[in-house]
Design an enzyme around this catalytic site. Structure first.
Site, short mmCIF file in Angstrom:
data_model
loop_
_atom_site.label_atom_id
_atom_site.label_comp_id
_atom_site.label_asym_id
_atom_site.label_seq_id
_atom_site.Cartn_x
_atom_site.Cartn_y
_atom_site.Cartn_z
N GLY A 12 34.73 13.96 31.83
CA GLY A 12 35.64 13.85 30.70
C GLY A 12 37.31 13.54 31.05
O GLY A 12 38.05 13.96 30.04
N ASN A 14 38.91 10.79 30.76
CA ASN A 14 39.28 9.61 29.76
C ASN A 14 39.50 10.73 28.36
O ASN A 14 40.71 10.60 27.94
CB ASN A 14 38.45 8.65 29.17
CG ASN A 14 38.51 7.63 30.18
OD1 ASN A 14 39.30 6.78 30.26
ND2 ASN A 14 37.44 7.40 30.97
N ARG A 69 15.23 9.17 19.93
CA ARG A 69 16.79 8.97 19.83
C ARG A 69 17.08 9.27 18.28
O ARG A 69 18.30 9.57 18.20
CB ARG A 69 16.85 7.55 20.26
CG ARG A 69 17.08 7.24 21.60
CD ARG A 69 17.56 5.99 21.78
NE ARG A 69 17.12 5.39 23.31
CZ ARG A 69 18.00 5.93 24.35
NH1 ARG A 69 19.03 6.63 24.33
NH2 ARG A 69 17.64 5.57 25.66
N ILE A 96 22.60 5.77 24.74
CA ILE A 96 22.39 4.34 23.96
C ILE A 96 22.17 5.12 22.59
O ILE A 96 21.33 5.85 22.37
CB ILE A 96 21.05 3.67 24.43
CG1 ILE A 96 21.44 3.12 25.69
CG2 ILE A 96 20.91 2.42 23.42
CD1 ILE A 96 20.42 2.30 26.49
N HIS A 113 34.48 0.99 28.68
CA HIS A 113 33.42 0.67 29.57
C HIS A 113 34.27 -0.03 31.07
O HIS A 113 35.10 -0.47 30.77
CB HIS A 113 32.71 -0.56 29.00
CG HIS A 113 31.86 -0.96 30.01
ND1 HIS A 113 30.38 -0.44 30.16
CD2 HIS A 113 31.48 -2.23 30.78
CE1 HIS A 113 29.74 -1.01 31.04
NE2 HIS A 113 30.43 -2.12 31.54
N THR A 145 29.14 -1.94 18.52
CA THR A 145 28.46 -2.60 17.67
C THR A 145 26.76 -1.98 18.19
O THR A 145 26.80 -1.77 19.28
CB THR A 145 28.33 -3.93 17.68
OG1 THR A 145 28.39 -4.42 18.77
CG2 THR A 145 29.88 -4.53 17.07
N GLU A 147 24.61 -3.63 19.64
CA GLU A 147 24.23 -4.36 20.80
C GLU A 147 24.99 -3.63 21.99
O GLU A 147 26.40 -3.62 21.77
CB GLU A 147 24.61 -5.80 21.03
CG GLU A 147 23.74 -6.43 21.99
CD GLU A 147 23.73 -8.12 22.00
OE1 GLU A 147 23.63 -8.60 23.06
OE2 GLU A 147 24.51 -8.47 21.00
N THR A 176 42.37 4.86 36.79
CA THR A 176 43.57 5.31 36.63
C THR A 176 44.16 4.57 35.36
O THR A 176 44.89 4.99 34.49
CB THR A 176 44.54 5.10 37.81
OG1 THR A 176 44.35 3.67 38.27
CG2 THR A 176 44.25 5.99 38.84
N GLU A 178 42.09 3.36 33.18
CA GLU A 178 41.44 3.92 31.92
C GLU A 178 42.16 4.66 31.16
O GLU A 178 42.23 4.76 30.06
CB GLU A 178 40.08 4.16 32.41
CG GLU A 178 39.13 3.19 32.80
CD GLU A 178 37.51 3.75 32.97
OE1 GLU A 178 36.99 4.64 32.15
OE2 GLU A 178 36.73 3.48 34.01
C1 GAR Z 1 34.45 6.09 32.90
O1 GAR Z 1 34.76 5.15 33.98
C2 GAR Z 1 33.91 5.16 31.76
O2 GAR Z 1 34.51 3.90 31.67
C3 GAR Z 1 32.26 5.16 32.22
O3 GAR Z 1 32.13 6.34 32.73
C4 GAR Z 1 33.10 6.90 33.30
C5 GAR Z 1 33.39 8.26 32.46
O4 GAR Z 1 34.42 9.06 33.27
N1 GAR Z 1 31.65 4.96 30.77
C6 GAR Z 1 30.37 4.33 31.03
O5 GAR Z 1 29.91 3.83 32.15
C7 GAR Z 1 29.96 3.93 29.48
N2 GAR Z 1 28.83 3.20 29.87
P1 GAR Z 1 35.33 10.28 32.49
O6 GAR Z 1 34.00 11.18 32.06
O7 GAR Z 1 36.06 10.99 33.63
O8 GAR Z 1 36.02 9.89 31.33
#
Ligand code: GAR
Length: 191
Positions: A12, A14, A69, A96, A113, A145, A147, A176, A178
Protein backbone atom coordinates in the site's frame (compact mmCIF):
# COMPACT_ATOMS: atom_id res chain seq x y z
CA UNK A 1 -15.22 17.51 -0.14
CA UNK A 2 -15.06 14.55 -2.50
CA UNK A 3 -14.52 11.00 -1.26
CA UNK A 4 -11.92 8.57 -2.57
CA UNK A 5 -11.94 4.83 -1.91
CA UNK A 6 -8.62 3.03 -2.37
CA UNK A 7 -8.33 -0.73 -3.03
CA UNK A 8 -5.10 -2.52 -2.08
CA UNK A 9 -3.76 -6.07 -1.85
CA UNK A 10 -0.33 -5.52 -0.28
CA UNK A 11 2.13 -2.94 1.03
CA UNK A 12 0.00 0.00 0.00
CA UNK A 13 2.84 2.47 -0.55
CA UNK A 14 0.90 4.15 -3.38
CA UNK A 15 -2.14 4.37 -1.13
CA UNK A 16 0.08 5.97 1.54
CA UNK A 17 1.36 8.53 -0.98
CA UNK A 18 -2.23 9.51 -1.84
CA UNK A 19 -3.25 9.64 1.84
CA UNK A 20 -0.30 11.94 2.58
CA UNK A 21 -1.19 14.18 -0.35
CA UNK A 22 -4.80 14.39 0.87
CA UNK A 23 -3.59 15.27 4.38
CA UNK A 24 -1.44 18.16 3.11
CA UNK A 25 -3.95 20.84 2.29
CA UNK A 26 -1.16 23.06 0.96
CA UNK A 27 0.19 20.34 -1.33
CA UNK A 28 0.76 21.77 -4.79
CA UNK A 29 -1.52 19.18 -6.39
CA UNK A 30 -4.56 20.41 -4.38
CA UNK A 31 -6.07 16.99 -3.88
CA UNK A 32 -9.04 18.55 -2.07
CA UNK A 33 -10.52 15.14 -1.27
CA UNK A 34 -10.59 12.75 1.63
CA UNK A 35 -9.64 9.11 1.56
CA UNK A 36 -12.88 7.73 3.00
CA UNK A 37 -11.88 4.06 3.06
CA UNK A 38 -9.16 1.56 2.21
CA UNK A 39 -10.45 -1.87 1.22
CA UNK A 40 -8.27 -4.94 0.78
CA UNK A 41 -8.96 -8.43 -0.55
CA UNK A 42 -6.24 -9.72 1.80
CA UNK A 43 -6.34 -9.50 5.60
CA UNK A 44 -2.50 -9.47 5.69
CA UNK A 45 -2.13 -6.41 3.43
CA UNK A 46 0.49 -4.25 5.14
CA UNK A 47 -1.19 -1.03 4.04
CA UNK A 48 -4.22 -1.64 6.29
CA UNK A 49 -2.24 -0.67 9.40
CA UNK A 50 -1.08 2.59 7.81
CA UNK A 51 -4.67 3.49 6.85
CA UNK A 52 -5.95 2.67 10.33
CA UNK A 53 -3.23 4.80 11.95
CA UNK A 54 -4.32 7.68 9.73
CA UNK A 55 -7.92 7.44 10.91
CA UNK A 56 -9.23 5.92 7.69
CA UNK A 57 -11.94 3.26 7.68
CA UNK A 58 -10.56 -0.10 6.59
CA UNK A 59 -12.32 -3.20 5.39
CA UNK A 60 -11.21 -6.66 4.30
CA UNK A 61 -13.17 -8.66 1.75
CA UNK A 62 -11.44 -11.99 1.23
CA UNK A 63 -12.01 -13.00 -2.38
CA UNK A 64 -11.49 -16.67 -1.42
CA UNK A 65 -14.72 -16.55 0.58
CA UNK A 66 -16.78 -16.01 -2.59
CA UNK A 67 -17.99 -18.58 -5.10
CA UNK A 68 -16.91 -16.59 -8.15
CA UNK A 69 -15.64 -13.21 -9.39
CA UNK A 70 -19.16 -11.84 -9.87
CA UNK A 71 -20.13 -12.56 -6.27
CA UNK A 72 -16.94 -10.95 -4.96
CA UNK A 73 -17.27 -7.89 -7.18
CA UNK A 74 -20.93 -7.41 -6.22
CA UNK A 75 -20.02 -7.37 -2.54
CA UNK A 76 -17.01 -5.15 -3.20
CA UNK A 77 -19.14 -2.61 -5.08
CA UNK A 78 -21.62 -2.57 -2.21
CA UNK A 79 -18.82 -1.84 0.27
CA UNK A 80 -17.36 0.89 -1.96
CA UNK A 81 -20.71 2.56 -2.71
CA UNK A 82 -21.32 3.01 1.02
CA UNK A 83 -18.72 5.79 0.80
CA UNK A 84 -20.20 7.43 -2.35
CA UNK A 85 -16.76 7.95 -3.89
CA UNK A 86 -16.02 10.39 -6.69
CA UNK A 87 -13.04 8.17 -7.55
CA UNK A 88 -12.12 4.54 -6.89
CA UNK A 89 -8.35 4.11 -6.86
CA UNK A 90 -6.67 0.75 -7.50
CA UNK A 91 -3.30 0.81 -5.75
CA UNK A 92 -1.64 -2.56 -6.09
CA UNK A 93 -5.06 -4.27 -6.09
CA UNK A 94 -4.19 -7.61 -7.63
CA UNK A 95 -7.61 -8.79 -8.77
CA UNK A 96 -9.05 -8.92 -12.26
CA UNK A 97 -12.34 -7.06 -12.17
CA UNK A 98 -15.53 -8.19 -13.93
CA UNK A 99 -16.94 -6.12 -16.83
CA UNK A 100 -20.02 -5.37 -14.71
CA UNK A 101 -17.90 -3.88 -11.93
CA UNK A 102 -15.84 -1.80 -14.36
CA UNK A 103 -19.01 -0.52 -16.09
CA UNK A 104 -20.53 0.45 -12.73
CA UNK A 105 -17.53 2.77 -12.09
CA UNK A 106 -17.07 3.98 -15.66
CA UNK A 107 -15.09 7.21 -15.66
CA UNK A 108 -14.24 7.04 -11.94
CA UNK A 109 -11.99 3.97 -11.73
CA UNK A 110 -8.23 4.43 -12.01
CA UNK A 111 -5.21 2.12 -11.77
CA UNK A 112 -1.45 2.36 -11.59
CA UNK A 113 0.60 -0.17 -13.53
CA UNK A 114 4.38 -0.65 -13.21
CA UNK A 115 5.29 -0.34 -16.90
CA UNK A 116 5.10 2.14 -19.74
CA UNK A 117 1.80 0.93 -21.18
CA UNK A 118 0.97 -0.30 -23.74
CA UNK A 119 4.26 -2.15 -23.19
CA UNK A 120 4.16 -5.01 -20.69
CA UNK A 121 0.59 -5.33 -19.47
CA UNK A 122 0.09 -8.08 -16.88
CA UNK A 123 2.59 -9.39 -14.37
CA UNK A 124 6.42 -9.46 -13.96
CA UNK A 125 6.77 -6.16 -15.81
CA UNK A 126 10.27 -5.30 -14.55
CA UNK A 127 11.80 -8.68 -15.35
CA UNK A 128 10.22 -8.57 -18.81
CA UNK A 129 11.56 -5.03 -19.46
CA UNK A 130 15.08 -6.14 -18.46
CA UNK A 131 14.89 -9.30 -20.59
CA UNK A 132 13.65 -7.28 -23.58
CA UNK A 133 16.73 -5.06 -23.30
CA UNK A 134 14.70 -1.89 -22.64
CA UNK A 135 16.79 1.18 -21.87
CA UNK A 136 13.82 2.83 -20.17
CA UNK A 137 11.01 1.60 -17.98
CA UNK A 138 8.38 3.36 -15.93
CA UNK A 139 4.83 3.46 -14.70
CA UNK A 140 1.42 4.43 -16.01
CA UNK A 141 -1.73 5.75 -14.36
CA UNK A 142 -4.70 4.85 -16.53
CA UNK A 143 -8.45 4.78 -16.42
CA UNK A 144 -9.78 1.28 -16.06
CA UNK A 145 -11.77 -0.31 -18.85
CA UNK A 146 -12.97 -3.88 -19.30
CA UNK A 147 -9.70 -4.96 -20.94
CA UNK A 148 -6.79 -5.48 -18.50
CA UNK A 149 -4.22 -2.62 -18.37
CA UNK A 150 -5.56 -0.95 -21.51
CA UNK A 151 -7.66 2.14 -20.55
CA UNK A 152 -6.84 5.78 -21.44
CA UNK A 153 -3.51 6.98 -20.05
CA UNK A 154 -3.65 9.75 -17.44
CA UNK A 155 0.03 10.08 -16.40
CA UNK A 156 3.34 8.33 -17.03
CA UNK A 157 6.85 8.57 -15.62
CA UNK A 158 10.05 7.19 -17.11
CA UNK A 159 13.17 5.82 -15.38
CA UNK A 160 16.38 4.44 -16.90
CA UNK A 161 17.12 0.72 -16.85
CA UNK A 162 20.73 0.53 -15.63
CA UNK A 163 23.28 -2.12 -16.61
CA UNK A 164 23.03 -5.08 -14.26
CA UNK A 165 19.67 -4.03 -12.81
CA UNK A 166 17.73 -6.74 -11.06
CA UNK A 167 13.93 -6.70 -11.25
CA UNK A 168 13.91 -5.60 -7.60
CA UNK A 169 16.24 -2.66 -8.23
CA UNK A 170 14.21 -1.53 -11.21
CA UNK A 171 10.94 -1.96 -9.29
CA UNK A 172 12.23 0.28 -6.49
CA UNK A 173 13.28 2.98 -8.97
CA UNK A 174 9.88 2.84 -10.67
CA UNK A 175 8.02 2.86 -7.34
CA UNK A 176 9.53 6.21 -6.30
CA UNK A 177 8.03 7.66 -9.49
CA UNK A 178 4.68 5.96 -8.85
CA UNK A 179 4.46 7.83 -5.55
CA UNK A 180 4.90 11.13 -7.40
CA UNK A 181 2.55 10.63 -10.33
CA UNK A 182 -0.34 8.83 -8.63
CA UNK A 183 -1.36 11.64 -6.23
CA UNK A 184 -0.94 14.11 -9.10
CA UNK A 185 -3.13 12.01 -11.43
CA UNK A 186 -5.78 11.57 -8.73
CA UNK A 187 -5.84 15.36 -8.18
CA UNK A 188 -6.22 15.91 -11.91
CA UNK A 189 -9.05 13.40 -12.25
CA UNK A 190 -10.91 14.96 -9.32
CA UNK A 191 -10.58 18.54 -10.54
C1 GAR B 1 2.99 -1.11 -7.57
O1 GAR B 1 4.25 -1.20 -8.19
C2 GAR B 1 1.89 -1.08 -8.60
O2 GAR B 1 2.24 -0.40 -9.77
C3 GAR B 1 1.74 -2.56 -8.87
O3 GAR B 1 1.87 -3.19 -7.61
C4 GAR B 1 2.70 -2.39 -6.79
C5 GAR B 1 1.95 -2.11 -5.50
O4 GAR B 1 2.77 -1.47 -4.58
N1 GAR B 1 0.48 -2.84 -9.47
C6 GAR B 1 0.26 -3.82 -10.32
O5 GAR B 1 1.12 -4.60 -10.65
C7 GAR B 1 -1.16 -3.90 -10.86
N2 GAR B 1 -1.24 -4.84 -11.91
P1 GAR B 1 2.14 -0.78 -3.30
O6 GAR B 1 1.21 -1.80 -2.66
O7 GAR B 1 3.32 -0.49 -2.42
O8 GAR B 1 1.41 0.45 -3.76
Amino acid sequence: MKNIVILISGTGSNMAAIVRAAEQQDWAGHLNARVAAVISNRADAGGLAFAHEHGIATQVLDHKAFANREAFDTQLAQAIDGYTPALVVLAGFMRILTPGFVAHYAGRLVNIHPSLLPAFPGLHTHQRAIEAGCRFAGCTVHQVTAELDVGPIVEQAVVPVLAGDTAEQLAARVLTQEHLIYPRAVARLLS
